[in-house]
Design an enzyme around this catalytic site. Structure first.
Site, PDB file in Angstrom:
ATOM      1  N   ASP A 251       0.331  -1.414  -0.066  1.00 54.03           N
ATOM      2  CA  ASP A 251       0.261  -0.105   0.208  1.00 54.03           C
ATOM      3  C   ASP A 251       1.195   1.139  -0.037  1.00 54.03           C
ATOM      4  OD1 ASP A 251      -2.708   0.991   0.820  1.00 54.03           O
ATOM      5  OD2 ASP A 251      -1.696   2.125   2.482  1.00 54.03           O
ATOM      6  N   GLU A 284       1.046  -0.136  -4.868  1.00 52.26           N
ATOM      7  CA  GLU A 284       0.448   1.146  -4.837  1.00 52.26           C
ATOM      8  C   GLU A 284       1.603   2.113  -5.084  1.00 52.26           C
ATOM      9  OE1 GLU A 284      -3.453   3.580  -3.696  1.00 52.26           O
ATOM     10  OE2 GLU A 284      -2.499   2.283  -2.324  1.00 52.26           O
TER      11      GLU A 284
END
Length: 565
Positions: A251, A284
């Site tokens: 993330d 990400e």
């Protein structure tokens, strides 16, 4: 380097904690008196003692404060409660020879296990997903968080599955069952911050964070310290080895801000696990840093650019970050299909002209994970609306066909495949002052949108802490759910049969606009065949023809052709 968390020895367990800010530390095992731990010269405290699986324990600071093990493998009574000695090595795996699947085969559905009722509930849906043509499920973060309901990005004990989702053994069983059906399982992990409740590490190891380097969540995680880097490497290896996940999605790595750490993390994981297993590492990264997608590092990046430009074309919305895609969106979509990133060093209007991204045209299509929706793109809307409520079905079906037949790796969110109209809302389970802070913070976040400019209109934004907000997010099939499932099943069968075997080594052959809201793109596949996809989202679609066999036509707005070499 010492290991984080309990280590099983021959006749005992070694408990250890890096607490350089403390001079004394005690191990508290349930039913026993606190036992002083031995401080080592490197800031670690250790103690060897008998502690069979199931033993509950905590650490006690000099002032009497009780803290969980930050590397706890399981928790009892929440993130403020007991850590539990856990045996993750004794499971009799039902698919022991599973080695994974190639990345080119990946068709990913992102899921929140809590909306299925936990790991056991998620397991019951696996046969349906496998029959649909899904080849990988991606779990939103499962690490322990405060409360019983959370997206997962507020985790504070990264090694321990959240109690509300199930036990470590139930998570192992979920992965095992998926492998038995030929499904890969990916996990979203958060290494850029900790949540706001239950984060005790600064009390005994303030060096874990760089207080002088601020992020939206506080001091930056000090991944340049060997002890901190080891914490996250061990966490990644736990999921991949003890639970047998097939890959990880990292993330918001742009918030980590340390490319050396990211390079080393990928290198250490691959050195440990490959070539005997397929391991997939996905990023990400708002920075669109193509260098991290070099072979041997990360396989792919979630490509927000794909979603953003198609969202503009499907809905006409141009507020917020959609401003970056509002001008000439068809040209931007053509660039995305041909080169991956739309922003490759150009200034971003949304970010006041700051440049974003690096050149990506040299990367293979599989370096990009594309999607029309995911947890962010639905849940970060004030009311959590899905595209089924924001555009017409004909356009959405055409865009779905583009997503599922494009050589880039497709991802869709739970409920998309049944045309769900249920919202996916931001939900938490905080209490007292923190609950109020989160509730009001969520509403202030949308104050600059005209629809929520006044206090009364912002009151319509659901309270993240309300149980009803969580329950409303459980996806129910839409009224035309069977038709949507048939579309997904047909497209994924076509992808598996005619496109996937030709994907490894595929290269983009360019893309062009064929109208203000229309695009045609082509790829040369590994056997020399050329795949052409055309999409027209205008009010008067006029889909062009292409060379080769027509593979699929979705109304007047989408077509796919395959021309032999």
């Amino acid at each position: 380097m010492r290991r984080w968390g309990p280590v099983a020895l021959k006749d005992s367990v070694r408990f250890q904690l890096w607490a350089p800010a403390r001079t004394r530390l005690y191990l508290l095992i349930e039913g026993r008196e606190p036992a002083p731990m031995q401080k080592q010269t490197d800031g670690w405290f250790t103690l060897d003692t008998k502690a069979p699986p199931g033993t509950r324990y905590r650490f006690q600071l000099e002032d009497g404060t009780l803290v969980p093990d930050p590397a706890s493998r399981a928790q009892s009574e929440g993130v403020h409660g007991w850590s539990v000695v856990t045996d993750l090595a004794s499971r009799p795996w039902q698919a022991p020879d599973w080695q994974g699947r190639s990345w080119e085969e990946a068709v990913i559905q992102e899921v929140h296990a809590g909306l299925y009722g936990g790991f056991a509930g998620m397991m019951r849906d696996l046969p349906r997903l496998a029959a649909l043509g899904v080849t990988a499920i991606e779990l939103m973060p499962v690490a322990a968080v405060s409360g019983a309901r959370n997206w997962g990005y507020d985790g504070v004990l990264p090694f321990a599955p959240a109690e509300a989702l199930g036990t470590p053994q139930e998570l192992q069983a979920l992965v095992d069952a998926a492998h038995g059906l030929g499904l890969m399982v990916l996990l979203d992990v958060v290494y850029n911050h900790f949540g706001p409740d239950g984060h005790y590490i600064p009390l005994y190891a303030p060096e874990f964070l760089h207080a002088e380097t601020m992020t939206p969540w506080g001091g930056a995680v000090a991944v340049d310290r060997p002890e901190v880097a080891a914490f996250f490497l061990e966490n990644a290896l736990q999921w991949l080895e003890d639970y047998r996940f097939d890959g990880l999605r990292f993330d918001a790595v742009h918030a980590i801000g340390n490319s050396a750490f990211l390079h080393d993390l990928a290198g250490q994981i691959r050195k440990r696990l490959q070539p005997r297993r397929h391991i997939h590492l996905i990023l990400e990264n708002e920075h669109n840093d193509a260098a991290l997608l070099t072979p041997g590092l990360y396989d792919a990046q979630w490509n927000d650019d794909f979603h953003n430009v198609l969202h503009v074309l499907l809905t006409g919305e141009d507020a917020g970050y959609y401003r970056d895609f509002a001008e000439k969106p068809a040209e931007k979509l053509a660039r995305c299909l041909s080169q991956g990133f739309v922003y490759q060093g150009e200034p971003s209007p949304h970010q006041n002209g700051k440049t974003r991204g690096t050149s990506s045209g040299h990367l293979p299509p599989g370096a990009f994970v594309s999607f029309l929706q995911n947890h962010d793109q639905i849940g970060n809307r004030a009311l959590g609306e899905r595209l089924t409520l924001l555009t017409d079905p004909e356009r959405l079906r055409a865009a779905t066909a583009l997503l599922l037949l494009c050589p880039q790796i497709p991802l869709f969110f739970m409920g998309d495949e049944t045309g769900s109209r249920s919202p996916f809302l931001f939900f938490t389970d905080f209490h007292d002052d923190l609950a109020e802070i989160v509730r009001e913070g969520r509403r202030r976040e949308f104050a600059h949108f005209p629809a929520f400019a006044d206090k009364a209109s912002r009151a319509r934004i659901p309270d993240p802490n309300a149980l009803s907000t969580f329950e409303a997010s459980i996806p129910a099939p839409g009224p035309d759910g069977e038709r949507w499932e048939a579309l997904y099943r047909d497209l994924l069968a076509l992808r598996a049969a005619r496109i996937v075997p030709r994907l490894k080594g595929a290269t983009a052959q360019g893309a062009e606009t064929t109208g203000e809201r229309a695009v045609r793109a082509a790829w040369r596949l590994n056997d020399g065949a050329v795949l052409t996809l055309a999409l027209d989202l205008s009010n008067t679609p006029a889909l062009p023809e292409a060379q080769g066999q027509l593979l699929r036509r979705e109304g007047p707005r989408f077509g796919a052709w395959l021309a032999p070499a």
